[in-house]
Design a protein around this motif. Structure first.
Motif, PDB file in Angstrom:
ATOM      1  N   LYS A 317      24.600 -67.010 -32.916  1.00 50.74           N
ATOM      2  CA  LYS A 317      24.394 -68.468 -33.002  1.00 50.74           C
ATOM      3  C   LYS A 317      24.961 -69.151 -31.756  1.00 50.74           C
ATOM      4  N   LEU A 318      26.116 -68.672 -31.326  1.00 50.79           N
ATOM      5  CA  LEU A 318      26.732 -69.287 -30.139  1.00 50.79           C
ATOM      6  C   LEU A 318      25.841 -69.106 -28.921  1.00 50.79           C
ATOM      7  N   ARG A 319      25.247 -67.917 -28.788  1.00 49.84           N
ATOM      8  CA  ARG A 319      24.367 -67.708 -27.638  1.00 49.84           C
ATOM      9  C   ARG A 319      23.208 -68.705 -27.666  1.00 49.84           C
ATOM     10  N   VAL A 320      22.624 -68.904 -28.838  1.00 50.60           N
ATOM     11  CA  VAL A 320      21.480 -69.826 -28.939  1.00 50.60           C
ATOM     12  C   VAL A 320      21.943 -71.264 -28.701  1.00 50.60           C
ATOM     13  N   ASP A 321      23.062 -71.638 -29.308  1.00 52.31           N
ATOM     14  CA  ASP A 321      23.553 -73.009 -29.142  1.00 52.31           C
ATOM     15  C   ASP A 321      23.954 -73.273 -27.690  1.00 52.31           C
ATOM     16  N   ILE A 393      24.682 -72.578  -9.393  1.00 51.68           N
ATOM     17  CA  ILE A 393      25.490 -71.539 -10.039  1.00 51.68           C
ATOM     18  C   ILE A 393      25.145 -71.469 -11.533  1.00 51.68           C
ATOM     19  N   ALA A 394      24.787 -72.628 -12.116  1.00 53.31           N
ATOM     20  CA  ALA A 394      24.421 -72.637 -13.538  1.00 53.31           C
ATOM     21  C   ALA A 394      23.112 -71.888 -13.759  1.00 53.31           C
ATOM     22  N   VAL A 395      22.128 -72.175 -12.921  1.00 54.25           N
ATOM     23  CA  VAL A 395      20.821 -71.541 -13.129  1.00 54.25           C
ATOM     24  C   VAL A 395      20.926 -70.047 -12.788  1.00 54.25           C
ATOM     25  N   TYR A 396      21.799 -69.720 -11.858  1.00 56.40           N
ATOM     26  CA  TYR A 396      22.056 -68.299 -11.553  1.00 56.40           C
ATOM     27  C   TYR A 396      22.533 -67.576 -12.811  1.00 56.40           C
ATOM     28  N   GLN A 397      23.483 -68.180 -13.499  1.00 61.23           N
ATOM     29  CA  GLN A 397      24.040 -67.469 -14.656  1.00 61.23           C
ATOM     30  C   GLN A 397      23.090 -67.457 -15.845  1.00 61.23           C
ATOM     31  N   LEU A 398      22.247 -68.476 -15.936  1.00 63.40           N
ATOM     32  CA  LEU A 398      21.221 -68.425 -16.981  1.00 63.40           C
ATOM     33  C   LEU A 398      20.229 -67.298 -16.694  1.00 63.40           C
ATOM     34  N   MET A 399      19.773 -67.219 -15.455  1.00 63.65           N
ATOM     35  CA  MET A 399      18.823 -66.146 -15.119  1.00 63.65           C
ATOM     36  C   MET A 399      19.505 -64.781 -15.229  1.00 63.65           C
ATOM     37  N   SER A 400      20.790 -64.744 -14.892  1.00 65.83           N
ATOM     38  CA  SER A 400      21.534 -63.497 -14.993  1.00 65.83           C
ATOM     39  C   SER A 400      21.687 -63.072 -16.457  1.00 65.83           C
ATOM     40  N   THR A 401      21.865 -64.055 -17.337  1.00 71.01           N
ATOM     41  CA  THR A 401      21.944 -63.755 -18.770  1.00 71.01           C
ATOM     42  C   THR A 401      20.675 -63.031 -19.198  1.00 71.01           C
ATOM     43  N   PHE A 402      19.538 -63.521 -18.661  1.00 68.87           N
ATOM     44  CA  PHE A 402      18.282 -62.855 -18.993  1.00 68.87           C
ATOM     45  C   PHE A 402      18.162 -61.507 -18.275  1.00 68.87           C
ATOM     46  N   LEU A 433      14.247 -68.482 -19.393  1.00 66.16           N
ATOM     47  CA  LEU A 433      13.620 -68.673 -18.080  1.00 66.16           C
ATOM     48  C   LEU A 433      12.881 -70.014 -18.023  1.00 66.16           C
ATOM     49  N   ASP A 434      12.269 -70.411 -19.123  1.00 69.15           N
ATOM     50  CA  ASP A 434      11.663 -71.758 -19.148  1.00 69.15           C
ATOM     51  C   ASP A 434      12.721 -72.801 -18.810  1.00 69.15           C
ATOM     52  N   GLU A 435      13.912 -72.610 -19.409  1.00 70.46           N
ATOM     53  CA  GLU A 435      14.986 -73.584 -19.182  1.00 70.46           C
ATOM     54  C   GLU A 435      15.456 -73.525 -17.725  1.00 70.46           C
ATOM     55  N   ALA A 436      15.613 -72.320 -17.206  1.00 66.56           N
ATOM     56  CA  ALA A 436      16.041 -72.165 -15.812  1.00 66.56           C
ATOM     57  C   ALA A 436      15.026 -72.819 -14.863  1.00 66.56           C
ATOM     58  N   THR A 774      28.331 -70.056 -18.188  1.00 65.66           N
ATOM     59  CA  THR A 774      29.248 -68.925 -18.329  1.00 65.66           C
ATOM     60  C   THR A 774      29.450 -68.616 -19.810  1.00 65.66           C
ATOM     61  N   LEU A 775      29.578 -69.674 -20.599  1.00 65.07           N
ATOM     62  CA  LEU A 775      29.703 -69.473 -22.050  1.00 65.07           C
ATOM     63  C   LEU A 775      28.459 -68.760 -22.582  1.00 65.07           C
ATOM     64  N   SER A 776      27.295 -69.171 -22.084  1.00 65.16           N
ATOM     65  CA  SER A 776      26.041 -68.539 -22.523  1.00 65.16           C
ATOM     66  C   SER A 776      26.047 -67.057 -22.173  1.00 65.16           C
ATOM     67  N   TRP A 777      26.458 -66.759 -20.956  1.00 66.22           N
ATOM     68  CA  TRP A 777      26.438 -65.360 -20.491  1.00 66.22           C
ATOM     69  C   TRP A 777      27.344 -64.507 -21.381  1.00 66.22           C
ATOM     70  N   VAL A 778      28.568 -64.987 -21.593  1.00 67.81           N
ATOM     71  CA  VAL A 778      29.539 -64.174 -22.335  1.00 67.81           C
ATOM     72  C   VAL A 778      29.168 -64.092 -23.811  1.00 67.81           C
ATOM     73  N   SER A 779      28.713 -65.198 -24.388  1.00 69.83           N
ATOM     74  CA  SER A 779      28.369 -65.121 -25.810  1.00 69.83           C
ATOM     75  C   SER A 779      27.125 -64.257 -25.995  1.00 69.83           C
ATOM     76  N   SER A 780      26.237 -64.269 -25.022  1.00 68.31           N
ATOM     77  CA  SER A 780      25.067 -63.402 -25.115  1.00 68.31           C
ATOM     78  C   SER A 780      25.502 -61.937 -25.061  1.00 68.31           C
ATOM     79  N   PHE A 781      26.447 -61.668 -24.173  1.00 65.25           N
ATOM     80  CA  PHE A 781      26.987 -60.300 -24.099  1.00 65.25           C
ATOM     81  C   PHE A 781      27.576 -59.894 -25.454  1.00 65.25           C
ATOM     82  N   LEU A 782      28.388 -60.783 -26.031  1.00 61.35           N
ATOM     83  CA  LEU A 782      29.034 -60.428 -27.302  1.00 61.35           C
ATOM     84  C   LEU A 782      28.009 -60.302 -28.426  1.00 61.35           C
ATOM     85  N   ALA A 783      26.984 -61.151 -28.387  1.00 62.57           N
ATOM     86  CA  ALA A 783      25.944 -61.055 -29.416  1.00 62.57           C
ATOM     87  C   ALA A 783      25.228 -59.709 -29.348  1.00 62.57           C
ATOM     88  N   ASP A 784      25.238 -59.106 -28.177  1.00 56.51           N
ATOM     89  CA  ASP A 784      24.581 -57.802 -28.011  1.00 56.51           C
ATOM     90  C   ASP A 784      25.458 -56.635 -28.453  1.00 56.51           C
TER      91      ASP A 784
END
Ligand code: 9MR
Length: 891
Positions: A317-321, A393-402, A433-436, A774-784
């Motif tokens: 949920k955190l990753r999505v939020d 840097i924000a869009v970098y980490q969003l694309m990196s999350t993907f 990626l749409d968001e990025a 950064t929160l997205s990246w880390v929470s996505s990692f944890l969600a995985d």
């Protein structure tokens, strides 16, 4: 001699505050912001510092001034013994603390006294009360200044305005007055302008006494058993921190929701933690591995807030939020309440009055003579500015999350189309990626068009001419918008993310990918031709400066992304020649928009390439992660952040999280569970296991930040407005906190205490696009990470080789060996390309490729233990290197 000032607040314990002025204080002098200051909360508690340094919270009534005692002091740090905070000065009057005094050079030739000021804001005055302003001052040459106590904002009504003749000998002055009006937005202002020669003023022992005691925020840190308030992964590490006076080990008990003790043990005393000033113990209940809700931990007579075990769904949920946060930050589009319930609003900055941007935006006077359509993108933070380096840097980490979903052993299909709360569902493009792309399209518009001076460079930022007040809906912003000069940092930052985007968007939209790559190359060339155009720290009126006078790290990052996307020798050479390529980029204080070498290094380590020293690069990430792990283990809060200064920076939560990104990447590279456990423990700090006993993520945890600084989510100022959406990260403790709310934080706060969940607290409590990335990246990692259990051994090993490369075509073999110990029936091979490869067919089998993801069904459908088979792939590459995929799934 310094005046002796007794601080009533025991939190003002140690650490001398050394800090230079930060330009953002000008928001205070320019905006109408303070007129919306909320009522300050009364002092509810007092902290007692025990002999061993333990802090205990005891309820205390609002203190009254005892008869005969000195009237209350309203000025903070008037002796300058602890640096310059929270004093500010105008950009033309640089000041610093020198030998316990504040000295400033005053320019000649300013027309008015108020054109050069040293001041302090957030001064509270009460109508009818008497006040005494006192100070000692001298000048290098006789001069007159005005000593004012006034409103900090228009109409700047003075309660006192006293011409004061200064001589070269320090002299004490004092003035008394009775306040005519009440305010919490007053100001002490020494107006120094209007002189004909340059001179230096020195101030000391500034005091404003009178009225009622200055409100001091003392947080309620109960219960003193601090846990991750969201909870723990069932199989993962489980630690808590107990604040106590006890120096010897204490018993602890873990209870389930019915109150039954399910585990117990003894605490480990950890002494006084320098980041909080607290005497603490830690509890390790990691051996308890049963999922449940509403558990509590008890120690030293305190019971933690309830938490859960088995929280993978919460991280999902955190990753999505956290990722859906970007939709409501979008500029230039109406936000639909049907997608973001409670957050619907009109489109901002589309040239519709009263907006005066962003569709046809001029430069600042003298910067350029053209206008650009710079609509779109995301609002940076609580303000309506749009800044390329931070968007980057924000869009970098969003694309990196993907992109991580292709580089790490992540179940395929995560983060796909339809996964977030955004409008672009059903277009076959992963939502992240749409968001990025929403930001990338804006960044493309910020590039100086061909034929113009500095063509190919990128404008540093676009924002309001003056700071606006709170609250303010973007569509109601009446300020003129202006483009600020191009900078080398913005140009390189753009080159980096445009190059990164080119490889990531290629499978979804070739034309867009080509446009990005073209723009990235152009930007790189322009930056090389103009390597030292720096965004100045003085450019902070109406928007943040995002100043950066060292772009060597941006050159490295841009070269890395251009190399990874194209494989070209020139970019490889630039990578190898950069001093950052071999330097230690895993600094204790982390990385962010200003220090981007780490971003380059992480991608060089994870994105496949033919880099000659790739093995060393990968090892450097593991080494850096080892150090962060050691930091985390040494800290009784599991804090993976320990700046050498001992002081926390602006946006410290983001820096903590970025250090966790390094740990997570080391896990992805090595599979070593210690790194993954580090990420999980490190997240505890953000979600409640910290000195303030609160979560920094809105909507996550029982006691969570929800008053972050924002013009849109200003519920604290106007109940009709929403709080920030769930999944919004607060910037976090800042040792140099300086804003109206921060004046209620005692100076000299231990770092973890330099925070207040107040909407006026922009230096500790803002939301920002880079921080949520950064929160997205880390929470996505944890969600995985499922339940955090042991990493299952893969069913097979895969050796992938490019056998023949002919022009744009290739033949490759994937040799698959069953390592599982059981026979695989009807098995499939899955992997994803990080380049532009497309497999047309496989010999003896079938292939399905969706975007970059490949699924091969081999003809050889039964694979016995230890047996190998080779699959021959026939494909082509659109452009860029034909690199071997990073990870494979089979079974
Ligand atoms: O995140 C930025 C931080 O690193 C800087 O120290 C600080 C002062 O320059 O600015 C922060 O960024 C703010 C920006 O200037 C304006 N928009 C809000 C940003 C978050 O507070």
């Amino acid at each position: 001699m310094k005046a002796l000032r007794v601080l009533p607040d025991p939190l003002a314990v140690t650490a001398a505050v050394k800090k230079s002025w930060h330009p953002d204080v000008c928001r205070v002098t320019v905006g109408a912001l303070l007129s919306f200051l909320p009522k300050v909360s009364p002092v509810k508690h007092s902290l007692l510092v025990g002999a061993a340094g333990a802090l205990l919270v005891v309820p205390l009534a609002t203190p009254a001034t005892p008869a005969g005692a000195d009237p209350p002091e309203q000025v903070v740090n008037g002796t300058f013994d602890s640096g310059t905070d929270p004093w500010w000065w105008t950009g033309n009057t640089p000041a610093s603390a020198v030998g316990g005094r504040l000295c400033a050079t005053v320019p000649a030739g300013t027309p008015n006294a108020w054109n050069a000021i040293i001041g302090q804001n957030a001064i509270t005055l009460q109508a009818g009360e008497s006040y005494r302003l006192a100070f000692t001052a001298s000048a290098t040459t006789p001069a007159t200044m005005r000593a004012n106590v006034q409103l900090a904002d228009p109409p700047y009504t003075p309660e006192l305005s006293a011409p004061t003749a200064l001589t070269t000998t320090p002299k004490a002055f004092s003035y008394t007055f009775k306040a005519a009006a009440s305010t919490t937005a007053g100001q002490v202002a020494f107006q120094l302008g209007g002189g004909t020669t340059v001179w230096t003023v020195c101030l000391d022992d500034v005091s404003l006494q009178g009225g009622t005691p200055r409100p001091v925020n003392v947080p309620d840190i109960h219960p003193r058993v601090q846990v991750n308030q969201v909870g723990y992964l069932t199989e993962g590490p489980k630690e808590a921190t107990v604040v106590t006076k006890a120096t010897a080990s204490l018993p602890w008990q873990l209870r389930n929701a019915a109150g039954v003790v399910v585990a117990q043990g003894n605490t480990t005393p950890r002494g006084v933690d320098p980041t909080s000033g607290q005497n603490v113990h830690t509890v390790d209940f990691g051996r308890y591995r049963v999922a449940g809700t509403g558990l509590t931990l008890m120690a030293d007579g305190e019971t933690s807030v309830p938490f859960d075990i088995g929280v993978n769904a919460a991280y999902e949920k955190l990753r999505v939020d956290a990722l859906s946060f970007y939709y409501t930050q979008r500029s230039g589009i109406a936000i639909l309440g049907s997608i973001a319930p409670g957050y619907g609003r009109a489109a901002g900055h589309l040239g519709v009055p009263p907006n005066r941007g962003d569709t046809d935006t001029p430069c600042q006077v003298g910067v350029c003579d053209y206008r650009l359509d710079v609509r779109g993108g995301w609002y940076d933070a609580g303000d309506h500015g749009k800044y390329v380096v931070n968007g980057g840097i924000a869009v970098y980490q969003l694309m990196s999350t993907f992109e991580r979903t292709k580089l790490a052993l992540v179940e395929p299909g995560r983060l796909g189309d339809g996964s977030l709360r955004i409008p672009e569902h059903g277009n076959q493009v992963p939502d992240v990626l749409d968001e990025a792309r929403w930001e990338l399209e804006f960044m493309l518009r910020m590039q100086v068009p061909a034929g113009r001076p500095l063509a190919g460079m990128v404008h540093h930022k676009v924002h309001d001419q003056n700071w606006t007040g709170l609250p303010l809906d973007p569509a109601a912003d009446p300020q003129p918008r202006e483009l600020h000069p191009p900078s080398t940092a913005a140009t390189l930052n753009f080159a980096a993310v445009a190059a990164q985007g080119a490889r990531i968007f290629q499978p979804y939209d070739k034309a867009f990918a080509a446009k990005l790559l073209d723009a990235a190359r152009t930007a790189w060339t322009a930056a090389a031709a103009h390597p030292a155009i720096y965004a100045p720290s003085s450019d902070h009126i109406g928007g943040g400066a995002y100043d950066d006078a060292d772009v060597s790290d941006e050159f490295y990052w841009a070269a890395a992304e251009l190399y990874l996307s194209t494989g070209e020798r020139a970019y490889q050479d630039a990578v190898m020649a950069s001093p950052w390529h071999t330097a230690d980029v895993f600094r204790p204080q982390g990385f962010d928009w200003k220090f981007t070498a780490t971003a380059g290094r992480l991608d060089l380590a994870t994105v496949p390439s033919g880099l000659p020293d790739r093995a060393r690069v990968r090892q450097s990430v593991v080494d850096g992660a080892q150090r962060y792990l050691a930091t985390l283990r040494a800290n009784p809060y599991g804090l993976a952040y320990a700046p050498a200064s001992g002081r926390f920076d602006w946006g410290s939560n983001n820096l903590v999280l970025n250090n966790l990104v390094v740990l997570a990447t080391a896990f992805d590279l090595t599979g070593s569970v210690a790194f993954r456990d580090g990420v999980a423990s490190g997240m505890d700090y953000l979600l409640g296991r910290n000195a303030l006993n609160q979560s920094y993520v809105t909507g996550f945890g029982k006691q969570a930040a929800h008053n972050q600084h924002s013009r849109m989510y200003a519920h604290q100022l106007n109940p009709a407005l929403p709080s920030p959406p769930a999944g919004s990260l607060a910037g976090g403790p800042n040792s140099s906190a300086q804003d109206p709310a921060a004046t209620r934080i005692p100076p000299g706060c231990p770092p973890q205490f330099c925070y207040i969940d107040d909407i006026e607290g922009w230096s500790t409590n803002e939301i920002a696009i880079n921080w949520n990335a950064t929160l997205s990246w880390v929470s996505s990692f944890l969600a995985d990470q499922g339940d955090g259990g042991p990493v299952p051994a893969p069913a097979c090993s895969v050796s992938y080789r490019n056998v023949v490369d002919f022009g744009r075509g290739f033949l490759a073999t994937a040799t698959v060996r069953n390592t599982s110990g059981r026979t695989l029936h009807d098995w499939k091979l899955r992997y994803a390309y990080t380049g532009t490869q497309k497999v047309d067919r496989v010999v003896d089998g079938t292939v399905r490729q969706t975007a970059a993801s490949v699924e091969v069904t081999p003809g050889h459908s039964r694979l016995r233990p230890g047996e190998s088979t080779s699959i021959l792939l026939v494909g082509r590459v659109d452009w860029g290197p034909n690199t071997v995929p990073a990870v494979f799934w089979c079974g």
